[in-house]
Scaffold this motif. Structure first.
Motif, mmCIF file in Angstrom:
data_model
loop_
_atom_site.group_PDB
_atom_site.id
_atom_site.type_symbol
_atom_site.label_atom_id
_atom_site.label_comp_id
_atom_site.label_asym_id
_atom_site.label_seq_id
_atom_site.Cartn_x
_atom_site.Cartn_y
_atom_site.Cartn_z
ATOM 1 N N LYS A 224 76.065 -84.318 -80.638
ATOM 2 C CA LYS A 224 76.732 -84.966 -81.763
ATOM 3 C C LYS A 224 75.828 -86.038 -82.374
ATOM 4 O O LYS A 224 75.734 -86.168 -83.595
ATOM 5 C CB LYS A 224 78.049 -85.577 -81.293
ATOM 6 C CG LYS A 224 78.903 -86.155 -82.399
ATOM 7 C CD LYS A 224 80.257 -86.587 -81.877
ATOM 8 C CE LYS A 224 80.134 -87.804 -80.978
ATOM 9 N NZ LYS A 224 81.449 -88.367 -80.618
ATOM 10 N N LYS A 225 75.133 -86.790 -81.524
ATOM 11 C CA LYS A 225 74.209 -87.819 -82.019
ATOM 12 C C LYS A 225 73.021 -87.166 -82.730
ATOM 13 O O LYS A 225 72.588 -87.624 -83.788
ATOM 14 C CB LYS A 225 73.722 -88.688 -80.861
ATOM 15 C CG LYS A 225 74.820 -89.455 -80.141
ATOM 16 C CD LYS A 225 74.278 -90.144 -78.904
ATOM 17 C CE LYS A 225 75.400 -90.780 -78.094
ATOM 18 N NZ LYS A 225 74.898 -91.361 -76.833
ATOM 19 N N LEU A 226 72.498 -86.102 -82.141
ATOM 20 C CA LEU A 226 71.370 -85.395 -82.747
ATOM 21 C C LEU A 226 71.788 -84.793 -84.086
ATOM 22 O O LEU A 226 71.036 -84.860 -85.069
ATOM 23 C CB LEU A 226 70.885 -84.292 -81.810
ATOM 24 C CG LEU A 226 69.797 -83.360 -82.350
ATOM 25 C CD1 LEU A 226 68.522 -84.142 -82.649
ATOM 26 C CD2 LEU A 226 69.504 -82.236 -81.358
ATOM 27 N N PHE A 227 72.980 -84.213 -84.138
ATOM 28 C CA PHE A 227 73.498 -83.634 -85.375
ATOM 29 C C PHE A 227 73.530 -84.668 -86.488
ATOM 30 O O PHE A 227 73.051 -84.416 -87.604
ATOM 31 C CB PHE A 227 74.902 -83.070 -85.122
ATOM 32 C CG PHE A 227 75.805 -83.129 -86.318
ATOM 33 C CD1 PHE A 227 75.642 -82.249 -87.383
ATOM 34 C CD2 PHE A 227 76.820 -84.084 -86.389
ATOM 35 C CE1 PHE A 227 76.473 -82.314 -88.495
ATOM 36 C CE2 PHE A 227 77.650 -84.154 -87.495
ATOM 37 C CZ PHE A 227 77.470 -83.264 -88.552
ATOM 38 N N LEU A 228 74.076 -85.848 -86.209
ATOM 39 C CA LEU A 228 74.199 -86.865 -87.256
ATOM 40 C C LEU A 228 72.829 -87.364 -87.699
ATOM 41 O O LEU A 228 72.588 -87.583 -88.894
ATOM 42 C CB LEU A 228 75.051 -88.034 -86.748
ATOM 43 C CG LEU A 228 75.425 -89.073 -87.817
ATOM 44 C CD1 LEU A 228 76.266 -88.433 -88.919
ATOM 45 C CD2 LEU A 228 76.157 -90.254 -87.183
ATOM 46 N N PHE A 229 71.909 -87.525 -86.740
ATOM 47 C CA PHE A 229 70.554 -87.972 -87.088
ATOM 48 C C PHE A 229 69.864 -86.973 -88.010
ATOM 49 O O PHE A 229 69.280 -87.350 -89.033
ATOM 50 C CB PHE A 229 69.719 -88.176 -85.817
ATOM 51 C CG PHE A 229 68.273 -88.465 -86.086
ATOM 52 C CD1 PHE A 229 67.865 -89.735 -86.463
ATOM 53 C CD2 PHE A 229 67.307 -87.463 -85.981
ATOM 54 C CE1 PHE A 229 66.535 -90.007 -86.733
ATOM 55 C CE2 PHE A 229 65.979 -87.726 -86.246
ATOM 56 C CZ PHE A 229 65.589 -89.004 -86.623
ATOM 57 N N LEU A 230 69.947 -85.689 -87.667
ATOM 58 C CA LEU A 230 69.301 -84.658 -88.492
ATOM 59 C C LEU A 230 69.975 -84.545 -89.856
ATOM 60 O O LEU A 230 69.305 -84.341 -90.875
ATOM 61 C CB LEU A 230 69.349 -83.309 -87.775
ATOM 62 C CG LEU A 230 68.470 -83.166 -86.529
ATOM 63 C CD1 LEU A 230 68.709 -81.820 -85.865
ATOM 64 C CD2 LEU A 230 66.994 -83.323 -86.881
ATOM 65 N N LEU A 231 71.303 -84.683 -89.879
ATOM 66 C CA LEU A 231 72.038 -84.607 -91.142
ATOM 67 C C LEU A 231 71.603 -85.726 -92.082
ATOM 68 O O LEU A 231 71.305 -85.485 -93.259
ATOM 69 C CB LEU A 231 73.541 -84.688 -90.870
ATOM 70 C CG LEU A 231 74.470 -84.655 -92.094
ATOM 71 C CD1 LEU A 231 74.306 -83.346 -92.868
ATOM 72 C CD2 LEU A 231 75.921 -84.843 -91.667
#
Length: 364
Positions: A224-231
């Motif tokens: 979830k953290k990686l998703f938001l960072f990439l987004l």
């Protein structure tokens, strides 16, 4: 004014709107899968070097899906290229001749990258070959990023007939050298816009993959953290490049004011949905965020097509192109496309079902 070859006297096999719709649809499908390797390969190679087990596993998971996404992306990419040749053959063929050597080597470069990925997957976990596998992975990523530059150059050169003489270099006997690479500011900005939105689609895929495959909560929290960072990173890259690019294409969108803003609104909507998911994860928000990313790609695909038509307007009037409707090839293409999409959906279903089964065995 640069002389432009005449249009194919046989005419279009279907109305212009049909050809444009199929071209945009094909590019949209291609863009999603292409984004998985365009930015996804680079991101995955960085992730596997992180000491966080969950993130490195996520990177390895992306890498193991690369052969699937590269295969699907290449096949889907045939569709927009086909309709470019149908609609703009005199512009497309001329511009590819100007950069013939780069264009010619695309197939060879993609094959090297494709097999480089396979070499990585089968050898990375072998200690004696790990460094070579990692090198093969980086070589594949660099090659695919360079191929993206070639395409960005081609798309810019195609709509700039006035610059063809500038990029023409001749060899003995007046033959073209075919070594032009039109990396103008516009081409570079468009390149980073594609990279940014590809990162957005990558982030949405990670979200879809890790939520709908029912990972353990701890894994899901890390992703979830990686998703938001990439987004966020993808939208920042897209937004910065798009803001600069808008200054160049403003004149072409004077009659399409809505399409000046929709390409930015769709990614921002995806970002809002992503934030809501991050704060309170749910199946519906995960799905909406994924579809938001797909919508962003679709809106920008349409916008790119509008700009392309307007850039060619001084040299080509689409409404004046000769039309000679040929139902048999169009019908055959549509049947093949529909069957291909069903096969694609089935293969993806098999992949996700098998992945869910394997993950269930590993977690049991």
């Amino acid at each position: 004014m640069t002389p432009i070859p005449s249009f194919d006297p046989l005419g279009l096999p279907a109305p212009v709107i049909v050809n444009l719709a199929l071209k945009v649809f094909g590019f949209w499908v291609h863009w999603f899968f292409m984004g998985m390797w365009f930015s996804g390969l680079l991101v995955a190679l960085l992730l596997i070097r992180i000491k966080n087990t969950y993130l490195s596993n996520a990177g390895m998971r992306i890498l193991k899906t690369m052969p699937i996404f590269i295969a699907f992306g290449i096949n889907a990419g045939i569709v927009p290229l086909l309709f470019i040749q149908v609609l703009f053959p005199n512009f497309f063929y001329t511009s590819t001749i100007l950069q013939a050597w780069f264009w010619f080597f695309i197939v060879a470069l993609v094959l090297i990258a494709y097999y480089g990925i396979y070499y990585f997957i089968f050898n990375y976990e072998k200690p004696e070959r790990k460094i070579f596998a990692y090198g093969a992975g980086w070589l594949s990523s660099i090659i695919l990023l360079f191929v993206g530059l070639i395409f960005s150059s081609e798309m810019k050169l195609m709509v700039s007939p006035d610059s063809w003489s500038t990029y023409s270099s001749f060899g003995p006997g007046g033959t073209l050298k075919g070594t032009a690479l039109a990396l103008s500011i516009q081409a570079i900005l468009r390149y980073f816009m594609v990279f940014g939105l590809s990162t957005v689609s990558l982030s949405s895929y990670l979200l879809f993959d890790n939520y709908f495959l029912k990972k353990e909560n701890q894994i899901r929290d890390e992703i979830k953290k990686l998703f938001l960072f990439l987004l966020i990173a993808g939208i920042v890259i897209f937004g910065f490049a798009g803001h600069k690019y808008l200054g160049y294409i403003n004149p072409y969108l004077k009659d399409f004011v809505l399409w000046k803003y929709l390409p930015a609104i769709a990614p921002l909507l995806t970002l809002l949905l992503g934030f809501l998911y991050y704060k309170k994860p749910s199946r519906i928000l995960a799905l909406l965020t994924f579809f938001g990313a797909l919508l962003s790609l679709l809106v920008n695909s349409i916008s790119r097509q509008i700009v392309q038509i307007e850039e060619l307007e001084p040299f080509l009037k689409l409404k004046d192109l000769p039309l000679r409707v040929q139902f048999s090839p169009i019908l055959l293409f549509l049947i093949t496309l529909i069957v291909g999409l069903f096969v694609l959906g089935y293969l993806l279903k098999v992949y996700f079902v098998e992945t869910r089964r394997r993950d269930g065995l590993q977690n049991s």
